[in-house]
Design an enzyme around this catalytic site. Sequence first.
Site, PDB file in Angstrom:
ATOM      1  N   GLN A  78       0.823  -1.204   0.000  1.00 44.89           N
ATOM      2  CA  GLN A  78       0.000   0.000   0.000  1.00 44.89           C
ATOM      3  C   GLN A  78       0.861   1.260   0.000  1.00 44.89           C
ATOM      4  O   GLN A  78       1.257   1.755   1.054  1.00 44.89           O
ATOM      5  CB  GLN A  78      -0.953  -0.005   1.204  1.00 44.89           C
ATOM      6  CG  GLN A  78      -1.968   1.102   1.104  1.00 44.89           C
ATOM      7  CD  GLN A  78      -3.064   0.967   2.131  1.00 44.89           C
ATOM      8  OE1 GLN A  78      -3.141   0.020   2.891  1.00 44.89           O
ATOM      9  NE2 GLN A  78      -3.931   1.959   2.158  1.00 44.89           N
ATOM     10  N   PHE A  79       1.135   1.787  -1.188  1.00 42.89           N
ATOM     11  CA  PHE A  79       1.992   2.974  -1.315  1.00 42.89           C
ATOM     12  C   PHE A  79       1.392   4.190  -0.651  1.00 42.89           C
ATOM     13  O   PHE A  79       2.105   5.112  -0.253  1.00 42.89           O
ATOM     14  CB  PHE A  79       2.312   3.257  -2.785  1.00 42.89           C
ATOM     15  CG  PHE A  79       1.200   3.884  -3.563  1.00 42.89           C
ATOM     16  CD1 PHE A  79       1.127   5.264  -3.692  1.00 42.89           C
ATOM     17  CD2 PHE A  79       0.216   3.108  -4.172  1.00 42.89           C
ATOM     18  CE1 PHE A  79       0.097   5.862  -4.409  1.00 42.89           C
ATOM     19  CE2 PHE A  79      -0.807   3.684  -4.883  1.00 42.89           C
ATOM     20  CZ  PHE A  79      -0.879   5.062  -5.007  1.00 42.89           C
ATOM     21  N   THR A  80       0.074   4.221  -0.443  1.00 40.49           N
ATOM     22  CA  THR A  80      -0.566   5.403   0.129  1.00 40.49           C
ATOM     23  C   THR A  80      -0.178   5.643   1.586  1.00 40.49           C
ATOM     24  O   THR A  80      -0.466   6.713   2.126  1.00 40.49           O
ATOM     25  CB  THR A  80      -2.101   5.333   0.001  1.00 40.49           C
ATOM     26  OG1 THR A  80      -2.571   4.171   0.684  1.00 40.49           O
ATOM     27  CG2 THR A  80      -2.523   5.286  -1.463  1.00 40.49           C
TER      28      THR A  80
END
Length: 148
Positions: A78-80
């Site tokens: 999850q890059f967010t």
Amino acid sequence: MRAVIQRASKAKVTVEAETVGAIGKGFVVLLGVEESDTEEDVVYLVRKIANMRIFEDDNEKMNRSLKDVEGEILSISQFTLHADTKKGNRPSFTAAAGPEQAAALYESFNNQLSAEGINVATGKFGAHMEVSLVNDGPVTILIDSKNK
């Protein structure tokens, strides 16, 4: 590298209406890889997560690890987690690692957890995923490898 750990009694991830990963009792780990992250960050997080004592013992104290309860991990990239929200209302993701670096470190993370004897289910890197879980407790822990 950042990890959000949610203690779950069960969880699953679907991609295009197909379940690609599922676990029973264990952790859902959302993993965000930052541009400056290395294998050192992976080793640190694997050690912390595999040994984190957030399951209750017989005295109802958080004193048992994932290994102690023979739990599983559902690992989701999850890059967010590296969103910068300082300016304006639209998050910036410039600190997040590019796909090639992030995929390599995410795979290393999952492989090292497996080497610890933990069953690891995963989502599909880079895909739009739907994650469902029953958060047990609820217990949610944030670990950042830059804040050792």
